[in-house]
Design a protein around this motif. Structure first.
Motif, PDB file in Angstrom:
ATOM      1  N   UNK A 188      54.741  41.556  60.494  1.00 57.08           N
ATOM      2  CA  UNK A 188      56.145  41.864  60.228  1.00 57.08           C
ATOM      3  C   UNK A 188      56.995  40.948  61.115  1.00 57.08           C
ATOM      4  N   UNK A 189      57.733  41.510  62.051  1.00 54.49           N
ATOM      5  CA  UNK A 189      58.542  40.694  62.953  1.00 54.49           C
ATOM      6  C   UNK A 189      58.053  40.900  64.374  1.00 54.49           C
ATOM      7  N   UNK A 190      58.173  39.869  65.202  1.00 57.57           N
ATOM      8  CA  UNK A 190      57.688  39.977  66.571  1.00 57.57           C
ATOM      9  C   UNK A 190      56.206  40.301  66.572  1.00 57.57           C
ATOM     10  N   UNK A 191      55.809  41.285  67.354  1.00 57.70           N
ATOM     11  CA  UNK A 191      54.398  41.683  67.387  1.00 57.70           C
ATOM     12  C   UNK A 191      54.093  42.796  66.395  1.00 57.70           C
ATOM     13  N   UNK A 192      55.086  43.200  65.634  1.00 61.54           N
ATOM     14  CA  UNK A 192      54.902  44.296  64.691  1.00 61.54           C
ATOM     15  C   UNK A 192      54.059  43.877  63.499  1.00 61.54           C
ATOM     16  N   UNK A 193      53.340  44.858  62.955  1.00 56.92           N
ATOM     17  CA  UNK A 193      52.632  44.667  61.698  1.00 56.92           C
ATOM     18  C   UNK A 193      53.099  45.741  60.727  1.00 56.92           C
ATOM     19  N   UNK A 194      53.030  45.425  59.448  1.00 56.62           N
ATOM     20  CA  UNK A 194      53.415  46.390  58.421  1.00 56.62           C
ATOM     21  C   UNK A 194      52.179  46.823  57.644  1.00 56.62           C
ATOM     22  N   UNK A 195      51.957  48.123  57.613  1.00 51.51           N
ATOM     23  CA  UNK A 195      50.865  48.678  56.824  1.00 51.51           C
ATOM     24  C   UNK A 195      51.410  49.200  55.505  1.00 51.51           C
ATOM     25  N   UNK A 196      50.606  49.120  54.489  1.00 55.44           N
ATOM     26  CA  UNK A 196      50.896  49.804  53.234  1.00 55.44           C
ATOM     27  C   UNK A 196      49.823  50.871  53.072  1.00 55.44           C
ATOM     28  N   UNK A 197      50.233  52.125  53.232  1.00 54.18           N
ATOM     29  CA  UNK A 197      49.299  53.245  53.251  1.00 54.18           C
ATOM     30  C   UNK A 197      49.504  54.092  52.000  1.00 54.18           C
ATOM     31  N   UNK A 244      51.868  57.851  46.068  1.00 56.11           N
ATOM     32  CA  UNK A 244      52.634  56.623  46.247  1.00 56.11           C
ATOM     33  C   UNK A 244      52.221  55.957  47.548  1.00 56.11           C
ATOM     34  N   UNK A 245      52.517  54.672  47.647  1.00 57.87           N
ATOM     35  CA  UNK A 245      52.258  53.927  48.875  1.00 57.87           C
ATOM     36  C   UNK A 245      53.465  53.989  49.791  1.00 57.87           C
ATOM     37  N   UNK A 246      53.208  54.052  51.090  1.00 58.33           N
ATOM     38  CA  UNK A 246      54.257  54.160  52.090  1.00 58.33           C
ATOM     39  C   UNK A 246      54.155  52.966  53.036  1.00 58.33           C
ATOM     40  N   UNK A 247      55.288  52.354  53.306  1.00 58.95           N
ATOM     41  CA  UNK A 247      55.341  51.270  54.286  1.00 58.95           C
ATOM     42  C   UNK A 247      55.443  51.873  55.689  1.00 58.95           C
ATOM     43  N   UNK A 248      54.627  51.374  56.606  1.00 62.12           N
ATOM     44  CA  UNK A 248      54.609  51.870  57.974  1.00 62.12           C
ATOM     45  C   UNK A 248      54.637  50.673  58.924  1.00 62.12           C
ATOM     46  N   UNK A 249      55.641  50.610  59.786  1.00 63.89           N
ATOM     47  CA  UNK A 249      55.729  49.553  60.783  1.00 63.89           C
ATOM     48  C   UNK A 249      55.021  50.020  62.048  1.00 63.89           C
ATOM     49  N   UNK A 250      54.140  49.178  62.575  1.00 57.52           N
ATOM     50  CA  UNK A 250      53.362  49.533  63.762  1.00 57.52           C
ATOM     51  C   UNK A 250      53.552  48.471  64.838  1.00 57.52           C
ATOM     52  N   UNK A 251      53.832  48.924  66.061  1.00 55.90           N
ATOM     53  CA  UNK A 251      53.813  48.075  67.244  1.00 55.90           C
ATOM     54  C   UNK A 251      52.527  48.414  67.990  1.00 55.90           C
ATOM     55  N   UNK A 252      51.499  47.569  67.876  1.00 53.37           N
ATOM     56  CA  UNK A 252      50.203  47.912  68.468  1.00 53.37           C
ATOM     57  C   UNK A 252      50.249  47.965  69.994  1.00 53.37           C
ATOM     58  N   UNK A 253      49.329  48.705  70.575  1.00 56.73           N
ATOM     59  CA  UNK A 253      49.214  48.774  72.023  1.00 56.73           C
ATOM     60  C   UNK A 253      48.996  47.373  72.585  1.00 56.73           C
ATOM     61  N   UNK A 254      49.557  47.055  73.738  1.00 55.21           N
ATOM     62  CA  UNK A 254      49.449  45.686  74.254  1.00 55.21           C
ATOM     63  C   UNK A 254      48.039  45.287  74.657  1.00 55.21           C
ATOM     64  N   UNK A 255      47.234  46.239  75.133  1.00 50.82           N
ATOM     65  CA  UNK A 255      45.865  45.926  75.537  1.00 50.82           C
ATOM     66  C   UNK A 255      44.898  46.514  74.523  1.00 50.82           C
ATOM     67  N   UNK A 256      44.421  45.695  73.578  1.00 53.15           N
ATOM     68  CA  UNK A 256      43.551  46.232  72.524  1.00 53.15           C
ATOM     69  C   UNK A 256      42.170  46.622  73.013  1.00 53.15           C
TER      70      UNK A 256
END
Length: 331
Positions: free
Chosen positions: A42-51, A58-70
């Motif tokens: 998505x933007x920056x470190x964000x990712x967009x899921x389609x769930x 129906x499918x739902x868009x979900x924006x996720x900012x993942x934890x910094x230390x995977x």
């Protein structure tokens, strides 16, 4: 459909016996492996899921900012957008600094997009405009396992919402006891089943084109009281609670060059007039909820700001102020 008959009858050829064994696994309720959600940057470190939500079909868009230390698991903070569900660029990831604020904090931030006018609850009937809202099911049963599996969740969650969803966070906590260790309600109005609350809910749902009777039935239906956090405040005992609201008067973030106004006189007038009126209502609701919690002996933190309108700048500050409390119970 032949499944029930085959589940009851194990006689037949070897091939049928093998099929029978397979179907027995299905009939016994063995969990299926969920298909991973579609994911894109998505933007920056964000990712967009389609769930895909089976409950809503129906499918739902979900924006996720993942934890910094995977390499380490992390708790999850769910942030709900307001009346329009964040679909018009008016949500947490567009109007606040959540990306920067959580960049070095070991937490995964999840922002569902959609749900305009739905109160993020399970509606009793499909709606001609809003479709099949089953947001309680999605947010308490469908989405959390996917987030935990995909982003290394610890199983500890918090949830916060603004305006309309300042009510939803309480309802979701009641629907799934223990799922959210902490909830934050910023400029919400929790009481929904008294005449004033019903009028407020109807106004919000109607503003997004929905028919309120499809949600909890006509006024006076028992479902209204069943979904009222004020009525069932005792059920929130044991959950860490943070509630904030201003009083509707112009404050430090209601100036001509404040973020969101940006020197635009029309935006300034709207924030002071409409935003001021809405926040004054939130202030009254919040004080009433504070008294209700005190009456029942339910611990909660209340931040009654001495000024401020119904706007994102204040909600960003509310999130900043409530995060240390959330963090203390998510460890």
């Amino acid at each position: 459909m032949a499944f029930p008959r085959l589940c009851r009858d194990s006689r037949g050829t070897v091939r049928r016996a093998m099929l029978f064994a397979l179907l027995m696994l299905i009939c016994s309720g063995s969990p299926a492996v969920a298909e991973p959600p579609a994911m894109r940057p998505a933007h920056g470190r964000a990712v967009e899921l389609t769930v895909f939500s089976p409950a809503m079909g129906a499918s739902v868009s979900v924006i996720v900012l993942p934890r910094p230390d995977p390499s380490r698991p992390a708790p999850v903070l769910y942030l709900l957008n307001g009346i329009d569900g964040g679909t018009a660029g008016d949500g947490w990831t567009d109007r606040t600094d959540v990306d920067r604020f959580f960049a070095d904090r070991q937490v995964t931030v999840v922002v569902p997009v959609g749900g305009a006018g739905s109160y993020f609850t399970d509606w009793r009937a499909d709606d001609p405009v809003l479709g099949r809202p089953r947001w309680t099911t999605f947010l308490t049963r469908e989405l959390p396992p996917i987030i935990d599996a995909t982003f290394g969740g610890t199983g500890a969650n918090a949830i916060a919402g603004v305006s309309m969803t300042g009510t939803s966070v309480f309802q979701l906590a009641m629907a799934a006891p223990g799922l959210y260790k902490a909830i934050g309600s910023y400029s919400g109005c929790v009481r929904t089943s008294d005449p004033a609350g019903q009028a407020m809910v109807a106004t919000i749902v109607t503003a997004e084109g929905g028919t309120v009777a499809n949600m909890w039935g006509p006024p006076g239906d028992p479902a209204w009281a069943a979904n009222d956090p004020y009525v069932h405040a005792d059920r929130l005992r044991g959950t860490t609670i943070y509630v904030a609201a201003g009083n509707g008067q112009a404050g430090p973030l209601d100036q001509p060059h404040s973020t969101g106004i940006d020197g635009n006189p029309a935006k300034m007038a709207d924030q002071l007039a409409i935003g001021g009126m809405l926040e004054a209502i939130s202030d009254r609701c919040t004080r009433s909820l504070r008294d209700r919690f005190a009456e029942l002996g339910v611990p909660a933190t209340f931040d009654l700001r001495p000024s401020g309108t119904h706007s994102w700048g204040y909600w960003q500050h509310d999130l900043h102020n409530s995060w240390p409390l959330f963090e203390s119970v998510l460890r």
